[in-house]
Design an enzyme around this catalytic site. Structure first.
Site, PDB file in Angstrom:
ATOM      1  N   GLU B 286       0.831  -1.203   0.000  1.00  0.00           N
ATOM      2  CA  GLU B 286       0.000   0.000   0.000  1.00  0.00           C
ATOM      3  C   GLU B 286       0.870   1.260   0.000  1.00  0.00           C
ATOM      4  O   GLU B 286       0.566   2.237  -0.691  1.00  0.00           O
ATOM      5  CB  GLU B 286      -0.911  -0.018   1.232  1.00  0.00           C
ATOM      6  CG  GLU B 286      -2.165   0.798   1.097  1.00  0.00           C
ATOM      7  CD  GLU B 286      -3.147   0.498   2.241  1.00  0.00           C
ATOM      8  OE1 GLU B 286      -3.897  -0.483   2.127  1.00  0.00           O
ATOM      9  OE2 GLU B 286      -3.139   1.231   3.239  1.00  0.00           O
ATOM     10  N   GLU B 289       2.253   1.785  -3.382  1.00  0.00           N
ATOM     11  CA  GLU B 289       1.189   2.288  -4.255  1.00  0.00           C
ATOM     12  C   GLU B 289       0.942   3.776  -3.984  1.00  0.00           C
ATOM     13  O   GLU B 289       0.771   4.569  -4.913  1.00  0.00           O
ATOM     14  CB  GLU B 289      -0.082   1.466  -3.991  1.00  0.00           C
ATOM     15  CG  GLU B 289      -1.141   1.615  -5.061  1.00  0.00           C
ATOM     16  CD  GLU B 289      -2.433   0.873  -4.692  1.00  0.00           C
ATOM     17  OE1 GLU B 289      -2.426   0.074  -3.716  1.00  0.00           O
ATOM     18  OE2 GLU B 289      -3.444   1.115  -5.356  1.00  0.00           O
ATOM     19  N   CYS B 312      -7.908  -1.952   4.195  1.00  0.00           N
ATOM     20  CA  CYS B 312      -7.714  -3.091   5.105  1.00  0.00           C
ATOM     21  C   CYS B 312      -9.021  -3.575   5.707  1.00  0.00           C
ATOM     22  O   CYS B 312      -9.099  -4.686   6.192  1.00  0.00           O
ATOM     23  CB  CYS B 312      -6.811  -2.708   6.264  1.00  0.00           C
ATOM     24  SG  CYS B 312      -5.267  -2.021   5.745  1.00  0.00           S
ATOM     25  N   SER B 332      -6.879   1.945  -2.332  1.00  0.00           N
ATOM     26  CA  SER B 332      -5.733   1.109  -2.654  1.00  0.00           C
ATOM     27  C   SER B 332      -6.237  -0.250  -3.108  1.00  0.00           C
ATOM     28  O   SER B 332      -7.242  -0.752  -2.622  1.00  0.00           O
ATOM     29  CB  SER B 332      -4.863   0.941  -1.411  1.00  0.00           C
ATOM     30  OG  SER B 332      -3.994  -0.144  -1.573  1.00  0.00           O
ATOM     31  N   LYS B 371     -14.877  -9.785   8.710  1.00  0.00           N
ATOM     32  CA  LYS B 371     -13.811 -10.675   8.221  1.00  0.00           C
ATOM     33  C   LYS B 371     -14.360 -12.051   7.859  1.00  0.00           C
ATOM     34  O   LYS B 371     -13.821 -12.733   7.008  1.00  0.00           O
ATOM     35  CB  LYS B 371     -12.711 -10.806   9.276  1.00  0.00           C
ATOM     36  CG  LYS B 371     -11.863  -9.550   9.457  1.00  0.00           C
ATOM     37  CD  LYS B 371     -10.885  -9.350   8.314  1.00  0.00           C
ATOM     38  CE  LYS B 371     -10.140  -8.028   8.455  1.00  0.00           C
ATOM     39  NZ  LYS B 371      -9.430  -7.673   7.214  1.00  0.00           N
ATOM     40  N   GLU B 374     -15.586 -11.456   4.514  1.00  0.00           N
ATOM     41  CA  GLU B 374     -14.487 -11.169   3.583  1.00  0.00           C
ATOM     42  C   GLU B 374     -13.818 -12.461   3.108  1.00  0.00           C
ATOM     43  O   GLU B 374     -13.566 -12.634   1.919  1.00  0.00           O
ATOM     44  CB  GLU B 374     -13.447 -10.263   4.247  1.00  0.00           C
ATOM     45  CG  GLU B 374     -12.331  -9.847   3.296  1.00  0.00           C
ATOM     46  CD  GLU B 374     -11.196  -9.107   3.974  1.00  0.00           C
ATOM     47  OE1 GLU B 374     -10.807  -9.511   5.099  1.00  0.00           O
ATOM     48  OE2 GLU B 374     -10.681  -8.135   3.394  1.00  0.00           O
ATOM     49  N   GLU B 379     -13.529 -13.861  -4.891  1.00  0.00           N
ATOM     50  CA  GLU B 379     -12.216 -13.556  -5.485  1.00  0.00           C
ATOM     51  C   GLU B 379     -11.054 -13.963  -4.581  1.00  0.00           C
ATOM     52  O   GLU B 379      -9.910 -13.916  -4.986  1.00  0.00           O
ATOM     53  CB  GLU B 379     -12.131 -12.068  -5.852  1.00  0.00           C
ATOM     54  CG  GLU B 379     -12.202 -11.073  -4.703  1.00  0.00           C
ATOM     55  CD  GLU B 379     -13.622 -10.625  -4.375  1.00  0.00           C
ATOM     56  OE1 GLU B 379     -14.566 -11.405  -4.618  1.00  0.00           O
ATOM     57  OE2 GLU B 379     -13.783  -9.501  -3.852  1.00  0.00           O
ATOM     58  N   CYS B 516     -10.142  -1.243  14.878  1.00  0.00           N
ATOM     59  CA  CYS B 516     -10.387  -2.677  15.113  1.00  0.00           C
ATOM     60  C   CYS B 516     -10.505  -3.010  16.599  1.00  0.00           C
ATOM     61  O   CYS B 516     -11.181  -3.968  16.973  1.00  0.00           O
ATOM     62  CB  CYS B 516      -9.263  -3.503  14.510  1.00  0.00           C
ATOM     63  SG  CYS B 516      -8.919  -3.089  12.800  1.00  0.00           S
TER      64      CYS B 516
END
Lengths: 160, 592
Positions: B286, B289, B312, B332, B371, B374, B379, B516
Site C-alpha cells: 500500500e 502504491e 484493510c 488502494s 472478516k 471477507e 475472489e 479494530c
C-alpha cells in the site's frame, strides 16, 4: 408484506420523482410524499419505496418502517372493486361487524387483503357521514345502505 | 457554566444544566439501572430512546414516573430512585419485557454476557405473571455470512438501529411494524444479506440480548484440528491481543500476546502466526502504491488519482462498494492483511512445508465480524479453496480456550512461529484508528526521502476524534492525511472526494469506532468507552517495545520479497496481494 412483484414503468418513476420534487425532496416531508404516492398508485409497493429512497436519500429500511407503522399506508394493491365497510359507531351498533364477517366469509379474505384475481379488496373505515343509511358499505364509488348480511352475496353478484 | 442544584435520594448534588437525572445520580454513586440506554463517552455515541422505562424514578410534584435517562435535572428537583412505586414499576416493566422473550437462557449464545439476563437477576424476577396465557411474537431466523438475527430475543432497545443509522449511516436496519410485531429489520424484512449491511458488526457489539450474534465458526475449526490430514495454521489480528484478556477477568488494556500464542499452541494449531506480519506486508504494497500515485500526481499525471484510501477494513470496503461505487478506483488495491496472509500462506508457505493448499487450513482470529464475510468472497479463493478458510472472533476464541480447560491467566508466554509470525511495531498499530496510516507514513517517508526518520511516534495521527487530519512533512513535501473511524465519519470524507473538494493525499478509514480495537467481534464493552481507550493504549505500548517499528525493516518481509515476490507491486505481488472492487448496489434486489 406484499407477494406481488411489479416493475415500474418509466412514467411511474417520473411520477414519483415529480412528487418528491414538489416537496423539494425534503426527507421531513416523507409522510406527505408517501400519501401522494399512495394516492397515485393506490398502494406503496417496495419498488415505489425504493425510488422515494433514492430521491430523498433516506434509507429504504426507514421508509419501510414508516409505511409499516402507519395503518393508512398499504403495500397491498386495492382490488378493481375496493369494498369498504363502515365501522363507525352508528353502523357498528346496527350490525356492521356481521356484514363485514359475511364479506370475509364470501371472499375468503381478511381486512387489508385483495383477492388473488385482483377483483375485490376488503377494508374497513370510520364513518362516511351517511349514518341514516347505517350500516353502510362502499364498493368503489357506489354506496349501499342498510346492508344486512343476507345482502352481501347479491352485492358481489353485481360485479360478476 | 450554569449549574442546577437538586436532591436525589435525600442527597444534594449540583450539575451543569442539561444533565440528566441518571447522570446526576451517577455522580452520587447511585446507579439507576438502564437497559435501552447506552453511551460511549467521548465517542459521541449515545442511545436514548427512553423506550424501556426500566430507569424510571419518582420526581416530587410530577404526576407520572420519569425516565431518568431522558429527563433533565431542574432547579430544586427532589428525586427518589427507590420508592415502592418506582420498584414496582420497574419490576412490572421487566415482567412485560420478559413475557415476550424466550426463556432459553441455558443455550443462548449471549448467556452470561446478556444485559437482559443481568437485569432480571438484579431485579430478582422469579416469575412472570400471565405467562401461561401470553402469546409470544415470533420471527424467522436470519443467518448472513457474518451475523445472525434472532428477533424473538429483540427487546426494541434500538441500539442497533442507532449504530447502523446515526453512527455508521449504513441504513440497513430500521424499526418496522408496530405493537406486538414491532422489530428492527432491513427494508421489506428481507434477510440482512440482501440489505445494505456491511457486516461491520457494530449492531452485534451493542445488542444487550441474544437477538444479534455472530456466525460461530469454532466447530469448523475444531473439525479441522481433529483431522490428521490437515495442517492447521492460525493468524491473529493486532487488536485481539489487546482485548482477549478481558474475557479472562484481566484489566482492560492488558496485553496477552505471549499467553495467546501459548493458548493457540495448546489448542493444537500446527503453526501460530501473526496477522501483524501481513500488516507489514500490506504497508509495503500500500505504501509503494501511495508513493507511486503521489509521485505520478506531482509530476502532472492526471490518471494518478488522489487521495488513496486504505483498504484493510472489509466493512469499509463493503460500504464504499455500496454507497460510492463511482469511486471504486480510488481505494488502494492492496488486499487486507487477513487476505494477504491467506494468499502467502497458501502459496509461499505451503510450498515451503510441502503441503498441498487443500490440506492447509488457514484460520484467522479477528476482532471483526466482516472478516467472516471477507474470507468468503469469491475472489479470495483458488479452485474453490479459500485463502482463509475460517475466521473466528476474539469472543469465539475466548470461548474456545475456556472449553479446552486452558486458563489463559496461568499460561507461560510464548513467541509466534517463523516466518509468518514476525512483525514490527508498525504491524501492531493496525489495530487502532490512525494506526494503518501511521505505519504507512513510517515506511513511505523513508522510501520517499531516503532518510531515516528521527521520530516514530506520530501522535498527531492518534486519538479518538471521529475525523482527524494532519500534514506530515516528507522532507519538504507536505503530505496531507485524513483519518476517519466509524462509517458515518468516513462518509463525510468520501463526499468531499466525490465532489472534488478533498485536499488529502491519503485517507485511512476503519469502519468501527476506535478502529479494530472496537470491532464487532471484540469482548463486549457494554457501553464503557474506557475499555476501548485502554485497548488503544495497549496497542501503542506493544509498538513501543518492539525492537523493529517500521514494516520495511521486518527481516522476514525482506526475505519474502527476495525469495518469492521480487519487489513491492511486482507482477507476482499484484497477482497475489491485490484485488479489485465491485459495485454492490445492483446486486441488491427487492426479494419478496
Amino acid at each position: 408484506m406484499s407477494s406481488i412483484k411489479i416493475e415500474l414503468r418509466q412514467e411511474d418513476i417520473e411520477k414519483i420523482r415529480e412528487i418528491c420534487s414538489s416537496f423539494n425532496k425534503d426527507p421531513q416531508e416523507l409522510i406527505n410524499i408517501l400519501h401522494k404516492c399512495q394516492e397515485h398508485f393506490g398502494y406503496l409497493p417496495a419498488e415505489v419505496q425504493e425510488v422515494v429512497s433514492n430521491e430523498l436519500d433516506v434509507p429504504v429500511a426507514k421508509i419501510y418502517g414508516v409505511v409499516t407503522f402507519y395503518s393508512f399506508f398499504t403495500m397491498t394493491p386495492k382490488g378493481r372493486h375496493p369494498i369498504s365497510i363502515c365501522m363507525g359507531t352508528a353502523c357498528y351498533v346496527r350490525g356492521a361487524e356481521k356484514v363485514l364477517d359475511e364479506f370475509k366469509k364470501e371472499l375468503n379474505l381478511q381486512v387489508g387483503q385483495t383477492t388473488t384475481d385482483g377483483k375485490f379488496s376488503l377494508s374497513s373505515l370510520r364513518c362516511v357521514g351517511a349514518c341514516g343509511l347505517a350500516p353502510v358499505v362502499l364498493v368503489g364509488d357506489k354506496t349501499y345502505g342498510r346492508v344486512a348480511p343476507d345482502d352481501v352475496r347479491n352485492i358481489l353478484r353485481e360485479y360478476e | 457554566m450554569e449549574t442546577i442544584k437538586l436532591t436525589i435520594d435525600n442527597r444534594a448534588v449540583e450539575v451543569p444544566r442539561g444533565t440528566t437525572i441518571n447522570k446526576a445520580a451517577r455522580l452520587l454513586g447511585i446507579e439507576i439501572p438502564v437497559l435501552c440506554y447506552m453511551e460511549l463517552k467521548d465517542m459521541n455515541i449515545e442511545n436514548k430512546p427512553a423506550g424501556c422505562r426500566i430507569c424510571v424514578v419518582e420526581v416530587e410534584g410530577r404526576r407520572n414516573l420519569a425516565p431518568s435517562c431522558a429527563t433533565n435535572c431542574e432547579e430544586g428537583m427532589i428525586v427518589r430512585t427507590h420508592t415502592t412505586r418506582v420498584l414496582n414499576a420497574r419490576r412490572t416493566v421487566m415482567e412485560f419485557i420478559l413475557s415476550d422473550h424466550p426463556k432459553d437462557c441455558l443455550i443462548c449464545a449471549k448467556s452470561g454476557n446478556c444485559e437482559l439476563q443481568s437485569m432480571a437477576h438484579k431485579l430478582g424476577i422469579r416469575e412472570i405473571p400471565g405467562q401461561e396465557i401470553a402469546a409470544m411474537s415470533t420471527y424467522r431466523l436470519d443467518t448472513s455470512p457474518s451475523i445472525i438475527r434472532d428477533l424473538d430475543k429483540c427487546i426494541m432497545c434500538r441500539r442497533c438501529e442507532m449504530m447502523c443509522n446515526e453512527i455508521q449511516t449504513v441504513g440497513a436496519l430500521s424499526a418496522v411494524n408496530r405493537g406486538f410485531m414491532a422489530a428492527v429489520a432491513p427494508a421489506f424484512e428481507q434477510n440482512l444479506e440482501h440489505s445494505t449491511c456491511t457486516y461491520c458488526g457494530q449492531c452485534v457489539a451493542v445488542c444487550p440480548t441474544g437477538a444479534l450474534t455472530e456466525v460461530d465458526h469454532t466447530p469448523d475449526v475444531l473439525r479441522a484440528l481433529a483431522d490428521p490430514s490437515k495442517t492447521v495454521i492460525v493468524q491473529t489480528a493486532p487488536a485481539v491481543r489487546a482485548a482477549l484478556g478481558e474475557e479472562f477477568g484481566m484489566e482492560p488494556g492488558t496485553l496477552v500476546t505471549g499467553k495467546m500464542v501459548s493458548a493457540l499452541r495448546a489448542l493444537g494449531f500446527d503453526y501460530v502466526f501473526d496477522t501483524d506480519f501481513a500488516a507489514d506486508l500490506t504497508i509495503m504494497e500500500e505504501g509503494t502504491e501511495l508513493l507511486d500515485r503521489l509521485n505520478r500526481h506531482l509530476s502532472g499525471d492526471k490518471s494518478a488519482r488522489l487521495p488513496i484510501l486504505t483498504s484493510c477494513c472489509p466493512g469499509w470496503v463493503n460500504f464504499f462498494e455500496y454507497y460510492f461505487p463511482d469511486l471504486k478506483e480510488v481505494p488502494s488495491t492492496a488486499k487486507s492483511p487477513q487476505q494477504m496472509f491467506g494468499a502467502i500462506a497458501k502459496t509461499y508457505f505451503a510450498d515451503k512445508i510441502k503441503v498441498n493448499r487443500k490440506d492447509l487450513v488457514v484460520v484467522s482470529i479477528m476482532p471483526c465480524l466482516a472478516k467472516k464475510y471477507e474470507c468468503q468472497r469469491e475472489e479470495f479463493s483458488t479452485d474453490n479453496n479459500r485463502d482463509v478458510d475460517f475466521s473466528i472472533s476474539t469472543r469465539e476464541l475466548a470461548a474456545f480456550i475456556k472449553q479446552a480447560n486452558i486458563d489463559l491467566n496461568n499460561l507461560e508466554e510464548d513467541d509466534f512461529d517463523a516466518p509468518l509470525g514476525e512483525s514490527t511495531g508498525a504491524g501492531v498499530i493496525f489495530g487502532a484508528t490512525g494506526g494503518v496510516i501511521e505505519a504507512a507514513v513510517r515506511t513511505a517517508y523513508e522510501l520517499q526521502t531516503g532518510k531515516k526518520l528521527d521520530r516514530l511516534d506520530f501522535t498527531e495521527l492518534r486519538g479518538l476524534e471521529g475525523v482527524r487530519e494532519a500534514t506530515i512533512d516528507f522532507d519538504g513535501l507536505p503530505v496531507r492525511i485524513g483519518i476517519a473511524h466509524g462509517l458515518g465519519n468516513a462518509r463525510k470524507l468520501l463526499d468531499d472526494v466525490r465532489s472534488g473538494k478533498s485536499q488529502f493525499h491519503a485517507i485511512e478509514v476503519m469502519a468501527c469506532p476506535g478502529g479494530c480495537i472496537g470491532g464487532g467481534g471484540q469482548p463486549l464493552h457494554h457501553g464503557n468507552s474506557e475499555i476501548i481507550k485502554a485497548r488503544a493504549a495497549a496497542i501503542y505500548a506493544e509498538d513501543k517495545k518492539k525492537p523493529l517499528r517500521k514494516s520495511h525493516e521486518n527481516p522476514f518481509i525482506i526475505k519474502l520479497y527476495e525469495e518469492f515476490l521480487d519487489r513491492p507491486n511486482s507482477e507476482k505481488a499484484h497477482h497475489l496481494l491485490h484485488t479489485h472492487y465491485f459495485e454492490r448496489k445492483k446486486k441488491i434486489v427487492v426479494k419478496q
